[in-house]
Design a protein around this motif. Structure first.
Motif: not given
Length: 175
Positions: A46, A99-100, A103-104, A107, A112, A116-117, A121
């Motif tokens: 990210a 990865h998720a 991102w959490d 948030a 952002q 990369h989302a 990604w």
């Protein structure tokens, strides 16, 4: 800008640096020519303008719990036709979940980067930043046909303003 990155085990880093050197020796674009002290093979998860409050600590805890993470390199590709030359990683369920989770943690962070989302990604290790798709076949031959495996062992964050990196958990034995 602040990034969230994972760095490679010594063996995997050596394989990627070897590809960098072979590309440079063949007269092709290569990250071997980047002399900045922060330049090393890494996987970017990210990038944001600023970390939200508490994010650095949460990322460190996340990486301390999840790393090392075994990975296997896949094929060499040129992203978007005329952009970075990369060595794609096989996206394991563990890597996708990590990865998720990153991102959490991020948030709501400003700036952002959408590429990369989750869902957009493509996990990869960069070999060259500016590369022509027309040279892809030669790059594959030069960089090597092997598909080494290794691990992602530590997190770090690159600060685009100061051009420095800081640790984000895990254990980096590079020294």
């Amino acid at each position: 800008m602040r990034t969230v990155e994972l760095v490679c085990s010594a063996g995997l880093e050596g394989a990627v640096r070897g590809a960098w050197e072979r590309l440079a020796a063949a007269g092709l674009p290569s990250l071997a020519r980047n002399a900045h002290p922060t330049n090393r093979p890494h996987l970017t998860l990210a990038a944001v303008d600023e970390f939200p409050p508490g994010a650095r600590g949460r990322l460190t805890e996340l990486f301390d719990a999840a790393l090392p993470l075994p990975v296997r390199l896949d094929r060499i590709a040129v992203l978007d036709g005329s952009a970075p030359l990369v060595w794609l990683l096989q996206p394991s369920p563990e890597l996708t979940a990590l990865h998720a989770a990153v991102w959490d943690v991020l948030a709501g962070a400003p700036g952002q980067r959408p590429w990369h989302a989750p869902g957009h990604w493509r996990p990869h290790l960069s070999l060259a930043l500016r590369f022509r798709d027309a040279d892809r076949r030669l790059a594959r031959a030069v960089a090597g046909a092997e598909r080494p495996d290794g691990a992602l062992v530590a997190g770090r964050s690159y600060d685009g303003e100061s051009r420095t990196v800081g640790p984000l958990g895990g254990t980096d034995h590079r020294g």
